[in-house]
Design an enzyme around this catalytic site. Structure first.
Site, PDB file in Angstrom:
ATOM      1  N   THR A 157       9.680 -12.716  11.319  1.00 52.25           N
ATOM      2  CA  THR A 157       9.604 -11.744  10.237  1.00 52.25           C
ATOM      3  C   THR A 157       9.551 -10.318  10.777  1.00 52.25           C
ATOM      4  O   THR A 157       9.604  -9.365  10.006  1.00 52.25           O
ATOM      5  CB  THR A 157       8.340 -11.966   9.382  1.00 52.25           C
ATOM      6  OG1 THR A 157       7.179 -11.760  10.205  1.00 52.25           O
ATOM      7  CG2 THR A 157       8.317 -13.381   8.806  1.00 52.25           C
ATOM      8  N   LYS A 171      -7.975 -16.996   7.498  1.00 51.24           N
ATOM      9  CA  LYS A 171      -6.993 -17.963   7.014  1.00 51.24           C
ATOM     10  C   LYS A 171      -7.635 -19.316   6.719  1.00 51.24           C
ATOM     11  O   LYS A 171      -7.220 -20.022   5.790  1.00 51.24           O
ATOM     12  CB  LYS A 171      -5.856 -18.111   8.028  1.00 51.24           C
ATOM     13  CG  LYS A 171      -4.956 -16.881   8.144  1.00 51.24           C
ATOM     14  CD  LYS A 171      -4.200 -16.605   6.845  1.00 51.24           C
ATOM     15  CE  LYS A 171      -3.158 -15.511   7.016  1.00 51.24           C
ATOM     16  NZ  LYS A 171      -2.408 -15.240   5.772  1.00 51.24           N
ATOM     17  N   ARG A 202       0.799  -1.218   0.000  1.00 50.42           N
ATOM     18  CA  ARG A 202       0.000   0.000   0.000  1.00 50.42           C
ATOM     19  C   ARG A 202       0.836   1.273   0.000  1.00 50.42           C
ATOM     20  O   ARG A 202       0.406   2.295  -0.531  1.00 50.42           O
ATOM     21  CB  ARG A 202      -0.944  -0.002   1.210  1.00 50.42           C
ATOM     22  CG  ARG A 202      -2.115  -0.963   1.065  1.00 50.42           C
ATOM     23  CD  ARG A 202      -2.950  -1.042   2.308  1.00 50.42           C
ATOM     24  NE  ARG A 202      -2.235  -1.658   3.420  1.00 50.42           N
ATOM     25  CZ  ARG A 202      -2.798  -1.993   4.568  1.00 50.42           C
ATOM     26  NH1 ARG A 202      -4.084  -1.766   4.773  1.00 50.42           N
ATOM     27  NH2 ARG A 202      -2.087  -2.551   5.527  1.00 50.42           N
ATOM     28  N   TYR A 218      -8.244 -13.298  12.379  1.00 45.13           N
ATOM     29  CA  TYR A 218      -7.139 -13.793  11.570  1.00 45.13           C
ATOM     30  C   TYR A 218      -7.367 -15.257  11.177  1.00 45.13           C
ATOM     31  O   TYR A 218      -7.265 -15.633  10.003  1.00 45.13           O
ATOM     32  CB  TYR A 218      -5.848 -13.642  12.377  1.00 45.13           C
ATOM     33  CG  TYR A 218      -4.604 -14.178  11.718  1.00 45.13           C
ATOM     34  CD1 TYR A 218      -3.900 -13.421  10.793  1.00 45.13           C
ATOM     35  CD2 TYR A 218      -4.104 -15.437  12.054  1.00 45.13           C
ATOM     36  CE1 TYR A 218      -2.742 -13.904  10.202  1.00 45.13           C
ATOM     37  CE2 TYR A 218      -2.947 -15.927  11.473  1.00 45.13           C
ATOM     38  CZ  TYR A 218      -2.271 -15.154  10.545  1.00 45.13           C
ATOM     39  OH  TYR A 218      -1.131 -15.642   9.965  1.00 45.13           O
ATOM     40  N   ASP A 254      -3.652  -1.587  -2.843  1.00 42.17           N
ATOM     41  CA  ASP A 254      -4.366  -2.210  -1.724  1.00 42.17           C
ATOM     42  C   ASP A 254      -5.099  -3.417  -2.314  1.00 42.17           C
ATOM     43  O   ASP A 254      -6.107  -3.262  -3.006  1.00 42.17           O
ATOM     44  CB  ASP A 254      -5.344  -1.216  -1.115  1.00 42.17           C
ATOM     45  CG  ASP A 254      -6.151  -1.813   0.032  1.00 42.17           C
ATOM     46  OD1 ASP A 254      -6.074  -3.036   0.258  1.00 42.17           O
ATOM     47  OD2 ASP A 254      -6.888  -1.059   0.700  1.00 42.17           O
ATOM     48  N   VAL A 255      -4.586  -4.618  -2.061  1.00 41.57           N
ATOM     49  CA  VAL A 255      -5.147  -5.805  -2.733  1.00 41.57           C
ATOM     50  C   VAL A 255      -6.523  -6.183  -2.206  1.00 41.57           C
ATOM     51  O   VAL A 255      -7.162  -7.090  -2.757  1.00 41.57           O
ATOM     52  CB  VAL A 255      -4.189  -7.011  -2.616  1.00 41.57           C
ATOM     53  CG1 VAL A 255      -2.970  -6.827  -3.496  1.00 41.57           C
ATOM     54  CG2 VAL A 255      -3.783  -7.264  -1.169  1.00 41.57           C
ATOM     55  N   ASN A 266       0.561 -13.126  -0.646  1.00 39.24           N
ATOM     56  CA  ASN A 266       1.210 -13.098   0.666  1.00 39.24           C
ATOM     57  C   ASN A 266       0.634 -12.042   1.609  1.00 39.24           C
ATOM     58  O   ASN A 266       0.777 -12.174   2.822  1.00 39.24           O
ATOM     59  CB  ASN A 266       2.714 -12.838   0.472  1.00 39.24           C
ATOM     60  CG  ASN A 266       3.407 -12.473   1.758  1.00 39.24           C
ATOM     61  OD1 ASN A 266       3.688 -13.326   2.597  1.00 39.24           O
ATOM     62  ND2 ASN A 266       3.673 -11.179   1.943  1.00 39.24           N
TER      63      ASN A 266
END
Length: 370
Positions: free
Chosen positions: A229, A198, A75, A194, A102-103, A129
């Protein structure tokens, strides 16, 4: 006569069973062989969503090493520019197209693919991802939290996939990798928005592979466990947000719990090259997924016990805070040092990283370097 017929029937049954067993062994051996064969992706065009930082950036780095012609989106335009600079340090001649997007917005995804086709003419590999984490007990979550999670981690996968499919179908080849989570196999307390998103992504990815196998398109479901990460610093925390951040940052940074992001990226790229159906990253995630597959009720009850010792909150506030706003003693202690190092390395704090670089370049050593 009757005895003879029985003997003949038994013999025929033995031969048939042996034949089927032989065919089954052959098919398994062939599948295993295909699983170890790797295609070359050098010169192919790949799109990685959410690639300005974290796992997405680590995957992009690995693809650059493989000689892939790359498109990355996120973004923030500045974050993308800095990520490109990082990628070009690996290979100054690498082709890297950065596109702010912004996917979770369908129209922006359409424009994203138009720009990729205008630059490269084709897309061979799609890696979905982009993700977002919201941590907190259920009473702190809102309908909007669930809707946002579904937009980013489910609908975004659908939008990009439907844009990529027509060209892949006409060509009869392509690779799609959907980065899901162990949270899409086992629903973890305090991560309900979340996990729900998922779970949807896992279902989409697995069904997609089954439907597209006949068309020469390989779909890989990537199931990471906890990884270093540095993403915890940009996750959202609700309820008793400092305590929520403390337990989450411990899990996401310590070497016994969290997998190195670069090792995860290498395994993901290898799985794509082999056309694998699924790759579950980290032994801990593999064991949890296996346990849930064998005894889902028992695992859910065990997680219910775990939930009893997790941070609670008597507050009715729905306010959320980023990890950066929730830091405390544990998150800044030596125990979580590896996580903080990963956050810096994988651009979770890009403004600080580039400010440090600029200060170093303009410091006393800069004259000597010139």
């Amino acid at each position: 006569m009757r005895v003879r017929n029985v003997v003949l029937a038994a013999s025929a049954g033995t031969v048939a069973a042996g034949t089927f067993a032989g065919i089954g062994a052959f098919l398994l051996a062939r599948a295993a062989w295909k699983g170890f064969r790797e295609i070359s992706i050098r010169g192919k065009v790949a799109l990685v969503t959410g690639a300005s930082r974290g796992l997405g950036l680590a995957i992009a780095q690995e693809l650059v090493r493989e000689g892939v012609r790359l498109a990355i989106c996120a973004r923030d335009e500045n974050h993308l520019r800095w990520a490109k600079e990082e990628l070009l340090t690996i290979d100054p001649d690498a082709e890297v197209l950065t596109i702010p997007c912004d996917v979770s917005d369908r129209e922006q995804v359409h424009q994203l693919f138009q720009q990729i086709h205008a630059r490269y003419g084709a897309l061979h590999i799609l890696i979905n991802n982009a993700g977002q984490i919201s941590v907190g007990p259920i009473h702190s979550q809102t309908v909007e939290d669930f809707e946002e999670a579904m937009r980013v981690m489910y609908w975004a996968h659908v939008y990009t996939t439907l844009e990529a499919l027509p060209e892949m179908l006409s060509r009869g080849s392509g690779n799609i990798a959907n980065v899901t989570s162990i949270g899409g196999k086992v629903s973890i307390p305090h991560l309900l928005p979340y996990s729900a998103a998922k779970f949807a992504a896992v279902g989409f990815s697995e069904g997609l592979r089954a439907e597209l196998a006949k068309d020469g398109i390989k779909v890989t479901t990537v199931v990471p466990g906890l990884m270093r990460t540095g993403s915890h610093v940009n996750a959202y925390f609700k309820g008793d947000h400092r305590k929520e951040y403390a337990w989450f940052s411990l899990g996401a940074t310590t070497p016994f719990m969290a997998m190195n992001a670069h090792r995860a990226a290498r395994q993901i790229v290898r799985a794509i090259k082999r056309g694998r159906a699924e790759v579950v990253l980290s032994p801990q995630a593999q064991m949890l997924a296996l346990a849930h597959g064998v005894a889902p009720g028992m695992v859910s009850d065990a997680l219910g016990v775990v939930n009893r010792v997790m941070p609670g909150s008597d507050s009715t506030s729905k306010e959320r805070f980023t990890g950066k706003e929730s830091q405390g003693f544990v998150s800044e202690s030596p125990i979580t040092m590896l996580g903080r190092r990963a956050a810096d390395e994988l651009h979770q704090n890009p403004e600080k990283h580039h400010r440090d670089v600029e200060n170093a370049a303009s410091g006393p050593g800069a004259l000597l370097a010139d």
